[in-house]
Design an enzyme around this catalytic site. Structure first.
Site, PDB file in Angstrom:
ATOM      1  N   LEU A  65     -33.820  16.353  48.347  1.00 33.28           N
ATOM      2  CA  LEU A  65     -32.448  16.063  47.912  1.00 33.28           C
ATOM      3  C   LEU A  65     -32.421  15.831  46.403  1.00 33.28           C
ATOM      4  O   LEU A  65     -33.465  15.623  45.780  1.00 33.28           O
ATOM      5  CB  LEU A  65     -31.929  14.830  48.660  1.00 33.28           C
ATOM      6  CG  LEU A  65     -31.934  14.939  50.194  1.00 33.28           C
ATOM      7  CD1 LEU A  65     -31.386  13.654  50.809  1.00 33.28           C
ATOM      8  CD2 LEU A  65     -31.135  16.129  50.677  1.00 33.28           C
ATOM      9  N   LYS A 171     -44.948  11.841  38.787  1.00 34.70           N
ATOM     10  CA  LYS A 171     -44.009  12.967  38.582  1.00 34.70           C
ATOM     11  C   LYS A 171     -43.109  12.708  37.364  1.00 34.70           C
ATOM     12  O   LYS A 171     -42.845  13.597  36.550  1.00 34.70           O
ATOM     13  CB  LYS A 171     -43.187  13.144  39.865  1.00 34.70           C
ATOM     14  CG  LYS A 171     -41.955  13.996  39.748  1.00 34.70           C
ATOM     15  CD  LYS A 171     -42.250  15.459  39.608  1.00 34.70           C
ATOM     16  CE  LYS A 171     -40.972  16.234  39.346  1.00 34.70           C
ATOM     17  NZ  LYS A 171     -41.173  17.631  39.083  1.00 34.70           N
TER      18      LYS A 171
HETATM   19  P1  NAD Z   1     -30.395  21.394  44.576  1.00 31.58           P
HETATM   20  O1  NAD Z   1     -29.220  20.637  44.064  1.00 31.58           O
HETATM   21  O2  NAD Z   1     -30.477  22.857  44.420  1.00 31.58           O
HETATM   22  O3  NAD Z   1     -30.582  21.083  46.155  1.00 31.58           O
HETATM   23  C1  NAD Z   1     -30.305  19.861  46.767  1.00 31.58           C
HETATM   24  C2  NAD Z   1     -29.719  20.160  48.142  1.00 31.58           C
HETATM   25  O4  NAD Z   1     -29.536  18.942  48.849  1.00 31.58           O
HETATM   26  C3  NAD Z   1     -28.346  20.842  48.090  1.00 31.58           C
HETATM   27  O5  NAD Z   1     -28.414  22.060  48.822  1.00 31.58           O
HETATM   28  C4  NAD Z   1     -27.406  19.834  48.716  1.00 31.58           C
HETATM   29  O6  NAD Z   1     -26.362  20.428  49.457  1.00 31.58           O
HETATM   30  C5  NAD Z   1     -28.365  19.081  49.620  1.00 31.58           C
HETATM   31  N1  NAD Z   1     -27.902  17.754  50.013  1.00 31.58           N
HETATM   32  C6  NAD Z   1     -27.463  16.736  49.238  1.00 31.58           C
HETATM   33  N2  NAD Z   1     -27.168  15.660  50.000  1.00 31.58           N
HETATM   34  C7  NAD Z   1     -27.424  16.008  51.285  1.00 31.58           C
HETATM   35  C8  NAD Z   1     -27.306  15.332  52.535  1.00 31.58           C
HETATM   36  N3  NAD Z   1     -26.861  14.076  52.632  1.00 31.58           N
HETATM   37  N4  NAD Z   1     -27.670  15.992  53.655  1.00 31.58           N
HETATM   38  C9  NAD Z   1     -28.114  17.271  53.580  1.00 31.58           C
HETATM   39  N5  NAD Z   1     -28.246  17.968  52.429  1.00 31.58           N
HETATM   40  C10 NAD Z   1     -27.900  17.342  51.296  1.00 31.58           C
HETATM   41  O7  NAD Z   1     -31.662  20.670  43.910  1.00 31.58           O
HETATM   42  P2  NAD Z   1     -33.147  21.291  43.775  1.00 31.58           P
HETATM   43  O8  NAD Z   1     -33.252  22.056  42.511  1.00 31.58           O
HETATM   44  O9  NAD Z   1     -33.536  21.921  45.073  1.00 31.58           O
HETATM   45  O10 NAD Z   1     -33.962  19.920  43.548  1.00 31.58           O
HETATM   46  C11 NAD Z   1     -34.229  19.046  44.629  1.00 31.58           C
HETATM   47  C12 NAD Z   1     -35.165  17.949  44.117  1.00 31.58           C
HETATM   48  O11 NAD Z   1     -36.373  18.557  43.640  1.00 31.58           O
HETATM   49  C13 NAD Z   1     -34.593  17.136  42.953  1.00 31.58           C
HETATM   50  O12 NAD Z   1     -34.949  15.791  43.109  1.00 31.58           O
HETATM   51  C14 NAD Z   1     -35.266  17.762  41.738  1.00 31.58           C
HETATM   52  O13 NAD Z   1     -35.386  16.827  40.668  1.00 31.58           O
HETATM   53  C15 NAD Z   1     -36.604  18.148  42.309  1.00 31.58           C
HETATM   54  N6  NAD Z   1     -37.270  19.285  41.631  1.00 31.58           N
HETATM   55  C16 NAD Z   1     -36.565  20.410  41.283  1.00 31.58           C
HETATM   56  C17 NAD Z   1     -37.231  21.467  40.648  1.00 31.58           C
HETATM   57  C18 NAD Z   1     -36.490  22.727  40.260  1.00 31.58           C
HETATM   58  O14 NAD Z   1     -37.090  23.554  39.528  1.00 31.58           O
HETATM   59  N7  NAD Z   1     -35.266  22.947  40.712  1.00 31.58           N
HETATM   60  C19 NAD Z   1     -38.595  21.367  40.384  1.00 31.58           C
HETATM   61  C20 NAD Z   1     -39.291  20.228  40.776  1.00 31.58           C
HETATM   62  C21 NAD Z   1     -38.613  19.183  41.411  1.00 31.58           C
END
Ligand code: NAD
Length: 295
Positions: A65, A171
């Site tokens: 999330l 992290k």
């Molecule tokens: P994102 O916003 O693309 O995805 C998050 C998802 O969570 C969304 O699809 C949203 O609809 C869903 N969501 C939110 N609340 C919810 C709930 N209550 N129930 C069900 N689904 C719910 O974000 P992301 O890029 O996938 O990043 C996710 C995590 O990973 C973050 O904490 C981010 O910091 C970390 N991260 C991201 C990257 C990257 O390159 N994007 C790299 C490393 C770490």
């Protein structure tokens, strides 16, 4: 074989869940976005109508999330997911959140007879798709041992950072450095270009010199230098400015908690805040170049 619930199918969670399905696991999924659920269904996931329904009959629950409030909102409270997960199950939260938040949810899980590890990732969307992520895990070693076969379907490097919350601390340190390096790389390339250098040539030079780093080698912020990098796709996809800003905020909070000085991290946080304020919050974080290289 474990029955897995996967909550949060965004840029990272979507491809991570697909890699578990490809490895033969039965995965029930939930997200708030219908298109993400449809993609997962096409790939063989069982789509649940709610997070509560997704965890029914599962012995492993994975979440991915955006931030602390989403993770606490999902798991805690009178009708939070911890009330619905089968006793003895293992919860693996891969989101990047505040260490204090990870500890809070982990303690609540333990009180419900569950086990939990924080397992934030590094490696970006490309790593999520290729199954080459780095997992940085906080929690009991025995729980990590149980999680390891699953993590190996989604990643290549798995580190045990320490107790609950330690994965998040490691992290946050990594991402603070990444934010500083990306801003510094953008600054150097913009300086060279303003003085008449070709950014491609300057990037080649830095990549073989002492200023080289992950941004110059794999994720160049200058459009067109690397075809595969978000900079060459109008900064679409990748790791959002607002997510980087969130991580730099987490670093600032972690620094405050122990009175640590992080002047470069704070400078980077301010740069990304200005950039987001200019309306670029959803672009990839390498777009910080725009702050230096205004058209
Ligand atoms: P994102 O916003 O693309 O995805 C998050 C998802 O969570 C969304 O699809 C949203 O609809 C869903 N969501 C939110 N609340 C919810 C709930 N209550 N129930 C069900 N689904 C719910 O974000 P992301 O890029 O996938 O990043 C996710 C995590 O990973 C973050 O904490 C981010 O910091 C970390 N991260 C991201 C990257 C990257 O390159 N994007 C790299 C490393 C770490």
């Amino acid at each position: 074989m474990s029955q897995i619930a996967f909550i949060g199918l965004g840029h990272m969670g979507g491809p991570m869940a697909l890699n578990l399905i490809k490895a033969g696991y039965k995965v029930s999924v939930f997200d708030l976005v219908a298109e993400s659920l449809a993609r997962a269904r096409d790939a063989g996931a069982t789509v649940a109508a709610s997070a509560t329904q997704a965890v029914q009959g599962c012995d492993i629950v994975i979440s991915m999330l955006p931030a602390s409030q989403h993770v606490e909102g999902l798991y805690l409270g009178d009708d939070g997911l911890l009330q619905h997960i089968a006793s003895g199950a293992l919860v693996i939260d891969c989101s990047t959140i505040a260490p204090q938040s990870a500890i809070k949810v982990s303690q609540a899980a333990r009180e419900k007879g569950l086990r939990m590890v924080d397992a934030p990732v590094s490696g970006g969307t490309a790593g999520a798709e290729a199954g080459t992520l780095t997992f940085i895990v906080g929690g009991d070693a025995a729980d990590l041992d149980q999680a390891r076969p699953l993590l190996e379907c989604m990643g290549k490097n798995i580190f045990h950072a320490g107790d609950a919350g330690a994965g998040q601390v490691a992290k946050i340190c990594n991402n603070m450095l990444l934010g500083v390096l990306m801003a510094g790389t953008a600054e150097a390339l913009a300086l060279g270009a303003a003085n008449g250098l070709d950014p491609h040539v300057l990037s080649d030079i830095i990549s073989k010199s002492s200023g080289r780093n992950w941004a110059t080698e794999l994720y160049n912020p200058w459009p067109g230098v690397m075809d595969h990098a978000p900079a060459s796709k109008d900064y679409a996809g990748g790791f959002g400015v607002d997510l980087m800003l969130k991580d730099l905020g987490l670093a600032a909070e972690a620094a405050m908690a122990v009175k640590a000085a992080t002047p470069l991290g704070e400078m980077a946080r301010n740069l990304y805040a200005m950039h987001s304020g200019n309306g670029h919050g959803k672009l990839d974080f390498s777009s910080i170049l725009k702050l230096y290289n205004q058209p």
